[in-house]
Design a protein around this motif. Structure first.
Motif, PDB file in Angstrom:
ATOM      1  N   THR A 296       0.816  -1.215   0.000  1.00  0.00           N
ATOM      2  CA  THR A 296       0.000   0.000   0.000  1.00  0.00           C
ATOM      3  C   THR A 296       0.852   1.269   0.000  1.00  0.00           C
ATOM      4  O   THR A 296       0.335   2.360   0.229  1.00  0.00           O
TER       5      THR A 296
ATOM      6  N   CYS B  42      -4.471   3.018   4.765  1.00  0.00           N
ATOM      7  CA  CYS B  42      -3.821   1.860   4.146  1.00  0.00           C
ATOM      8  C   CYS B  42      -4.001   0.607   4.990  1.00  0.00           C
ATOM      9  O   CYS B  42      -4.210  -0.486   4.454  1.00  0.00           O
TER      10      CYS B  42
ATOM     11  N   ALA C 287      -6.087  -2.883   3.580  1.00  0.00           N
ATOM     12  CA  ALA C 287      -5.163  -3.969   3.233  1.00  0.00           C
ATOM     13  C   ALA C 287      -5.911  -5.296   3.102  1.00  0.00           C
ATOM     14  O   ALA C 287      -5.918  -6.129   4.015  1.00  0.00           O
TER      15      ALA C 287
ATOM     16  N   TYR D  70      -3.211  -7.266  -0.691  1.00  0.00           N
ATOM     17  CA  TYR D  70      -2.191  -6.380  -0.124  1.00  0.00           C
ATOM     18  C   TYR D  70      -1.522  -7.064   1.060  1.00  0.00           C
ATOM     19  O   TYR D  70      -2.173  -7.791   1.815  1.00  0.00           O
TER      20      TYR D  70
END
Length: 403
Positions: free
Chosen positions: A137, A194, A198, A203
């Motif tokens: 990220t 972020c 995730a 991610y």
């Protein structure tokens, strides 16, 4: 009448979910007469909703966000694929070094257990050599940090004029993590977003201090209870993810006929939708004094189910579709919403929405005209889209200042 304390709760849903929320919020913004979606008292965001909430709490209007999906504007760069899909090569290489040892372990297991070893057993043994996520990220964090560092905005929770809570999941404990509250109130907003976004396997987990965080939707796609704890008596919740009702499909066109991707998509949507509706049911039972407005797609919505949630190319199509579908819904239930909102001191008027729908009908499939109709404020401008939007945004800020 004194206005109630209000909250906007935004759920997750990847790129498609963010585009839906932006379109839906543009419609909601147009029907609000004496306030805007930038003037809720409390914002609670999860995953994609965390990104949108962080921007709204920083007084970035939904029409600015819509424009940024397609071009740079007002100092904010266009949100592009490289911001969202930044590969994770460092961990890929470090994990790859574990492959020889994992192969040895898999071979030993196969020899020891023979036919009792399944493919899933071997895959589990080899998984130690796979990265924890295809992407990281970092690109999104830099993009959001730069956008929130512009004059008049802040990347710090304590500097905001409104309350903002961003929801993630603590990977090691499985518990809900609330950024914006102690002990996570000092984490930057961009980093918190972020962590909340995730998505597992897509991610890699976001490490903050000694803790790893993943998508907040794992613990529930929308934390309405948090808004109520902060005093909200009117909550607007936007949820982009609903399961698709495909029961009347033609032979050979069932979801199971369309492969693993569609099955996974339906499972994810069903999981999110069921959890949210159970949560709302419990909240309404415990807090009958709180009014909740839920905005989400129809279960027969082909557009929202046509692609995977992380597909970038369809973002403007989904944003327009969300605006039109939510605008039609608000019009159809106008008297109901007018009475409910008036009881909380919030006034609405649907004249601008009707004008916007007319502008979109005039625009047809012309992408330039569609952008102009969506990015401006009730009038179909033939000036460059960026200029027309800037003028509309200036008018919005002046009106807010006058109030």
């Amino acid at each position: 009448m004194q206005r109630s304390r209000t909250a906007l709760v935004l759920a997750g849903g990847g790129v498609a979910g963010a585009a839906y929320e932006i379109g839906a919020l543009c419609a909601l913004d147009q029907i609000l007469e004496d306030t805007s979606v930038n003037e809720f008292d409390i914002y609670v965001g999860t995953s994609a909703g965390a990104l949108i909430s962080a921007c709204l709490a920083n007084n970035i209007s939904p029409r600015t966000l819509l424009s940024v999906l397609d071009s740079s504007l007002l100092g904010i760069d266009q949100l592009e694929p490289h911001h969202l899909f930044s590969l994770n090569p460092g961990e890929m290489l470090s994990r790859l070094r574990r492959l020889p040892g994992a192969l040895v372990q898999a071979t030993r297991r196969l020899i020891a257990e023979g036919y009792g070893t399944s493919l899933l057993d071997l895959a589990e043994t080899l998984a130690v050599s796979l990265p924890t996520g295809l992407y990281d990220t970092d690109g999104l964090e830099r993009y959001l940090r730069d956008s929130l560092s512009l004059p008049g905005r802040s990347n710090h929770f304590t500097d905001l004029p409104h309350e903002l809570a961003i929801i993630a999941t603590d990977l090691d404990s499985g518990e809900r993590a609330i950024f914006g509250e102690p002990p996570l109130h000092d984490v930057s907003i961009s980093r918190a977003v972020c962590a909340s976004a995730a998505i597992p396997l897509f991610y890699r987990p976001v490490r903050i201090g000694e803790r790893d965080f993943i998508d907040g939707g794992i613990r529930g796609t929308a934390s309405l209870d948090l808004a109520i704890e902060r005093g909200a008596r009117l909550i607007v919740c936007v949820n982009p993810m609903v399961p698709f009702d495909n029961r009347h499909h033609l032979p050979g066109y069932g979801i199971g006929d369309e492969g693993l991707s569609r099955i996974g998509n339906q499972v994810f949507r069903t999981f999110v939708h069921a959890g949210l509706h159970y949560h709302i049911k419990q909240v309404r039972r415990r807090h009958p004094e709180v009014d909740i407005i839920l905005i989400e797609p129809s279960r027969h919505d082909h557009v929202m189910f046509s692609d995977n949630t992380m597909r970038y190319k369809t973002r403007m199509t989904i944003a327009r579709h969300a605006f039109e579908s939510v605008a039609h819904h608000l019009n159809a239930s106008y008297n109901h919403y007018r009475a409910m909102l008036a009881s909380h001191g919030v006034l609405i008027d649907n004249q601008r929405i009707e004008q916007d729908l007319g502008n979109l009908a005039t625009a047809g499939d012309d992408p330039y005209m569609v952008r102009a109709a969506l990015a401006t404020d009730g009038a179909l401008h033939y000036a460059p889209v960026g200029l027309a939007h800037t003028l509309a945004e200036l008018d919005r800020l002046l009106t807010r200042f006058e109030r």
